[in-house]
Design an enzyme around this catalytic site. Structure first.
Site: not given
Length: 255
Positions: A37, A59, A172
């Site tokens: 990742d 991402k 997040m």
């Protein structure tokens, strides 16, 4: 003879390359394929079996190179064609890392599955800033909550956590900071200490310290953004208390 298809989900830790476990390093050395990742420290790839295929599936800035369904299918396909697939994920893959989902999909499609835990950023990032999540007389428990749910909304658990005396860690959650602050203000906690730590445990680390009342201004002044962790609780004060103690000792030594 074909190799046994296998998936090992490995936690890479919070960012500092030295905060990965020995078991994780051994697993990387045994991999036939590594899917990694964006939050994984690139230096960790130096430990991967040199014969292994390495595929970036993360991402960056909201741009997905692979959708989750494609990652699941890639794990299974490479498991059957190559053997041992290692899924290298930041922090601990079982804490908002979707590691459990990937293991379930792999198991349904005939792969053996294993898990190597990682040091979660929810614990390590505050710790690197001398912020303990629990402290006698200050906090008896802590919540670790995702700031953004599958529906892209703030978790309803934040409102419940705001009512408690626990330390609250939000991952997040920078995009929902205004909502988070509003919930704590509703509980009369405008003066509660808050820390926001961006790129924790890495050389790019940035820190903002304030209160529920002031933290949005602190974020703007310090230009803090994701990836960052929000810590709300009186334990945030430990950082300054420790620094003051160290300064007092140093001052006495000089005198």
């Amino acid at each position: 003879m074909n190799k046994q298809p296998k998936l090992t989900v490995v936690g890479a830790g919070p960012g500092d390359v030295e905060l990965i476990t020995l078991k994780a390093i051994k697993t990387l050395k045994q991999a036939d394929v590594v899917l990694y990742d964006a939050l994984v420290n690139p230096e960790l790839l130096e430990y991967v079996n040199p014969m292994a295929e390495m595929i970036f599936v993360g991402k960056r800035r909201g741009c997905y190179r692979y959708q989750q369904e494609q990652i699941n299918e890639l794990i299974v396909a490479r498991g059957h064609s190559h053997g041992h697939v290692v899924r290298l994920k930041g922090g601990d893959p079982f804490i908002f890392g979707r590691g459990a989902e990937e293991m379930e999909y792999a198991a349904e499609h005939g792969l053996l599955v294993e898990m190597v835990p990682g040091i979660s950023s929810s614990l390590a990032v505050p710790a690197y800033q001398n912020i303990p999540l629990t402290k006698r007389g200050s906090s008896e428990s802590f919540w670790v909550i995702t700031g953004t749910t599958k529906q892209h909304k703030l978790s309803t658990d934040v409102a419940l956590a705001a009512k408690s005396n626990a330390t609250v860690v939000v991952l997040m959650g920078m995009g929902k900071l205004a909502e988070i602050v509003a919930l704590f203000k509703q509980e009369g906690k405008a003066e509660l200490p808050v820390a926001i730590i961006q790129n924790g445990t890495t050389p790019q680390e940035k820190v903002g310290i304030g209160t529920v009342e002031t933290i949005e201004e602190v974020v703007e002044e310090n230009q803090l953004s994701n990836p960052a962790i929000i810590v709300l609780g009186s334990v945030v004060n430990h950082r300054e208390q420790l620094l003051n103690l160290q300064n007092q000792v140093a001052l006495k030594a000089v005198i």
